[in-house]
Scaffold this motif. Sequence first.
Motif, PDB file in Angstrom:
ATOM      1  N   VAL A 213      24.157  -0.285  15.540  1.00 57.41           N
ATOM      2  CA  VAL A 213      25.213   0.649  16.000  1.00 57.41           C
ATOM      3  C   VAL A 213      25.986   1.560  15.112  1.00 57.41           C
ATOM      4  CG1 VAL A 213      27.154   0.501  17.900  1.00 57.41           C
ATOM      5  CG2 VAL A 213      25.293  -0.615  18.505  1.00 57.41           C
ATOM      6  N   HIS A 225      32.833   3.892  19.196  1.00 52.17           N
ATOM      7  CA  HIS A 225      30.455   3.721  18.412  1.00 52.17           C
ATOM      8  C   HIS A 225      30.336   5.426  19.120  1.00 52.17           C
ATOM      9  CE1 HIS A 225      29.556   4.262  22.738  1.00 52.17           C
ATOM     10  NE2 HIS A 225      30.319   3.745  23.301  1.00 52.17           N
ATOM     11  N   GLU A 228      23.086   4.462  18.623  1.00 58.71           N
ATOM     12  CA  GLU A 228      22.766   3.506  18.577  1.00 58.71           C
ATOM     13  C   GLU A 228      21.544   4.006  17.876  1.00 58.71           C
ATOM     14  OE1 GLU A 228      20.248   4.779  21.488  1.00 58.71           O
ATOM     15  OE2 GLU A 228      22.375   4.465  21.266  1.00 58.71           O
ATOM     16  N   SER A 244      17.719   8.349  16.919  1.00 57.40           N
ATOM     17  CA  SER A 244      18.467   8.234  18.187  1.00 57.40           C
ATOM     18  C   SER A 244      18.586   9.067  19.395  1.00 57.40           C
ATOM     19  CB  SER A 244      19.726   8.022  17.680  1.00 57.40           C
ATOM     20  OG  SER A 244      21.023   7.886  18.394  1.00 57.40           O
ATOM     21  N   ARG A 254      21.767  -0.047  26.716  1.00 53.00           N
ATOM     22  CA  ARG A 254      22.478   0.786  25.707  1.00 53.00           C
ATOM     23  C   ARG A 254      24.007  -0.502  26.061  1.00 53.00           C
ATOM     24  NH1 ARG A 254      20.123   4.577  26.572  1.00 53.00           N
ATOM     25  NH2 ARG A 254      19.504   4.960  24.414  1.00 53.00           N
ATOM     26  N   LEU A 258      26.497  -1.507  22.928  1.00 51.63           N
ATOM     27  CA  LEU A 258      27.394  -0.755  22.293  1.00 51.63           C
ATOM     28  C   LEU A 258      29.465  -1.165  22.868  1.00 51.63           C
ATOM     29  CD1 LEU A 258      26.821   2.592  23.191  1.00 51.63           C
ATOM     30  CD2 LEU A 258      26.247   2.234  21.225  1.00 51.63           C
TER      31      LEU A 258
END
Length: 451
Positions: A213, A225, A228, A244, A254, A258
């Motif tokens: 991440v 963030h 990823e 990605s 996900r 995150l």
Amino acid sequence: MGYFSKVLIANRGEIARRIIRTCNKLDIKTVAVYSEADAEAPHVSEATEAVCIGPAHAKKSYLNIEKVIQVAKETHADAIHPGYGFLSENPDFARRCEEENIVFIGPSAETMRIMGSKLEARAQMQKAGVRVVPGTDKSLESVEEALEIADELGYPLMLKASAGGGGIGMQLVQDQSELMKVFDETRQKANSFFNDGTVFLEKWISKPRHIEVQIVADAYGNVLHLFERECSVQRRNQKVLEESPSPFLNDALRNELLEAAILGVKQIGYTNVGTMEFIFDENEKFYFLEMNTRLQVEHPVTEEITGLDLVELQLKIAAKEKLSITQEDINKTGHAIECRLYAEDPDTFFPSPGVISRLILPENDVRLDLAIIEGSAVTPFYDPMIGKVIVHGLTRDHAITKMQRVLKEIDIQGIKTNIPLLKQIMKNSSFISGNYTTEFLAENKAQLLER
């Protein structure tokens, strides 16, 4: 941006050229440093000014902290960008920058020290409520102690150096005899490479997926963030290809990942750009692996799907600027894939130094972050990565099709490269399906060696 007038780039190759591009965009002057072996390297001529810092051997040039600091002072650079590798995760270097009142473009020396120790990083993540791989929480002082704990944990296990990275100081052990055989050797290797012989044990996770991440955090407590990256195509524990979004994650998984990354970053009070790395087991359970307290090789993948310039974010945060974006402002669009170009034999992975006698590159629908131009010498002194090929598509299938075309259009003569291997990966059914793990290259070796 008027915070930095001049930035010294304590690195070489494609990442030095990448940082120069953003500095040029922001009207920041740059200082390139180079070894005698890199006197004709492209980054040397592209910077505002350049200074030779020593012989080819990295310890006498790119890893020479006092020489780099000296050049920064002599050229009146007010900040240093370490890139990745070399001194980028060296807390002593960050501390020397602080002592000389030179801004280090990265986290604090203390944060770097904590996260540079896998054992300390494990402890911090556990405090934050982030799951870590079952294992030992302290240094193993003897093989007898290691054997006793190994029996409790159960084989197979990974014997790991607490310091360093890049797959160095990692050893899979299947039973007592293997642990006895490699324990002292692994400690010695860790001490030799990282000046730290601390080792510990972790449960071996079979056929994991390696997903990381990208995070960004300013000095005012804002942590975001940037989604990823899937990094499971690896050779010798080093990445070959990244993409990605990850084709493996559903929205719920996900979001859980995150959120864990944000929790971990807040726990340590991190600032600047960094990467939280995780592995997923066969039951879709993920564990914190380590944190890279620097810009990643694969950062262009994130830039392509978010439209953000990570080097620009680094510079602004280092200049104590508050993040001007919120989490809601960051959206991912389409799909990006990065292939690393290595000057190496595609079958044996042995380095292939030489002179680039011919270089033909595609001109459309591709981002090329390269260390080389036609006529460049690829020396045997440094990592064999000579660049990165990045594509962005509306969908993953679209991105794969683009990469297949782009790789066919690249012609590099004078050295061996891994392009034949990359071409095979791009048409491999397991890769195309998105159903692959870190064992992908080993499991598909025979098929990938077909030309």
